[in-house]
Every structure is written in C-alpha cells, then in structure tokens.
Design an enzyme around this catalytic site. Sequence first.
Site, PDB file in Angstrom:
ATOM      1  N   LYS A   5       0.830  -1.200   0.000  1.00 46.37           N
ATOM      2  CA  LYS A   5       0.000   0.000   0.000  1.00 46.37           C
ATOM      3  C   LYS A   5       0.871   1.260   0.000  1.00 46.37           C
ATOM      4  O   LYS A   5       2.090   1.182   0.203  1.00 46.37           O
ATOM      5  CB  LYS A   5      -0.914  -0.028   1.218  1.00 46.37           C
ATOM      6  N   PHE A  27     -16.178   2.736   6.961  1.00 51.28           N
ATOM      7  CA  PHE A  27     -14.766   3.001   6.664  1.00 51.28           C
ATOM      8  C   PHE A  27     -14.427   2.902   5.173  1.00 51.28           C
ATOM      9  O   PHE A  27     -13.296   3.174   4.769  1.00 51.28           O
ATOM     10  CB  PHE A  27     -13.854   2.073   7.479  1.00 51.28           C
ATOM     11  N   ARG A  35      -0.558 -14.941   4.331  1.00 51.64           N
ATOM     12  CA  ARG A  35      -1.292 -14.330   5.440  1.00 51.64           C
ATOM     13  C   ARG A  35      -0.474 -14.404   6.732  1.00 51.64           C
ATOM     14  O   ARG A  35      -0.479 -13.471   7.532  1.00 51.64           O
ATOM     15  CB  ARG A  35      -2.650 -15.006   5.630  1.00 51.64           C
ATOM     16  N   THR A  45      -4.528  -8.100  10.534  1.00 47.42           N
ATOM     17  CA  THR A  45      -4.929  -6.829   9.921  1.00 47.42           C
ATOM     18  C   THR A  45      -4.528  -5.637  10.781  1.00 47.42           C
ATOM     19  O   THR A  45      -4.001  -4.648  10.284  1.00 47.42           O
ATOM     20  CB  THR A  45      -6.446  -6.815   9.659  1.00 47.42           C
ATOM     21  N   ARG A  71       3.536  -6.838   9.297  1.00 47.06           N
ATOM     22  CA  ARG A  71       2.797  -5.835  10.070  1.00 47.06           C
ATOM     23  C   ARG A  71       3.277  -5.761  11.514  1.00 47.06           C
ATOM     24  O   ARG A  71       3.286  -4.683  12.105  1.00 47.06           O
ATOM     25  CB  ARG A  71       1.307  -6.132  10.013  1.00 47.06           C
ATOM     26  N   HIS A  95      -1.590  -5.516   1.546  1.00 47.08           N
ATOM     27  CA  HIS A  95      -2.813  -6.306   1.404  1.00 47.08           C
ATOM     28  C   HIS A  95      -2.417  -7.674   0.880  1.00 47.08           C
ATOM     29  O   HIS A  95      -1.549  -7.785   0.011  1.00 47.08           O
ATOM     30  CB  HIS A  95      -3.778  -5.660   0.399  1.00 47.08           C
TER      31      HIS A  95
END
EC number: 2.7.4.6
Length: 149
Positions: free
Chosen positions: A9, A57, A85, A91, A102, A115
């Site tokens: 992103k 959102f 994943r 997330t 992350r 993503h």
Amino acid sequence: MERTFLAVKPDGVQRALVGEIIRRFEAKGFKLVGLKLMNVSKDLAEQHYGEHKEKPFFPGLVQFITSGPVVAMVWEGKGVVASARKIIGATNPLNSEPGTIRGDYGVDIGRNIIHGSDAVETAQREIALWFQPAELVSWEPTLTSWIYE
C-alpha cells in the site's frame, strides 16, 4: 500451483519497504510471477474493496489506496495464500506477531502496509482485477527442486 495477490500500500511504498517485503517472500521460496508499480484509480479501488461498500470506513479505504503509488504483485507456490497471510500478520498491526511484516513495521490499522488475498477464490478474483493475463510470467526457478518434493 496456487497463486495469491499482494499489494504494498502507499504507506509501505513511501516507507521504502517494497524490497524487504519481496525479500521475505523470495526467501520463503515463493515465485514472483507479476509485479507493477501503479497509481490506483478510484474505480479499481472501489471494485477491490467492493465487499466493504456499505461499511462506514469504505470511503477512507478508497481514499488511502488511491493516495500514492502501490506495488501490485502475484506470487506462486504451494499453500501461498495461507503462508502469505502468516508472513503478513494480523490486519491490526498491534495484534500482529513480531516477525510478521505488520508486526515488525505496522503501527496503525489504517496504515497496515500490505494487502494479501484471504482465500484462493479471493486471490483469483483480485489477480484478474489487477492484472491482465499477459502481465503474468510463467517461469521455472532453478531452485524449485530444492524447495518442493
């Protein structure tokens, strides 16, 4: 062989994390078959996040993904969707384990760097949305026999 869609992103691109993300997937033994740096149109963003259209959102998702360049990728390998994943992490970066993308680099759920498709079916839809068939390259790395039985 299974394929998955990943997108670094705008926050991940701006923070110069693209190389590190690619390194992690290559080190795992997955094969990169599609890669492009692009500005995401509002139409593409709305299609990509279509399942969230009625959620409050949604406008923020669309605004963010269109706010700067994105690196779209297709990776191939055995169990690549589930493995990706795990490599990416939860997330919400605050719930992500250290060692995940992350967990190591994310701070805020709205700026969670990457993503990744959540299922094989989703990956197929997302790959078709983001890539033309001619943009995907079939090739065989010499190390394949060292990774798979």
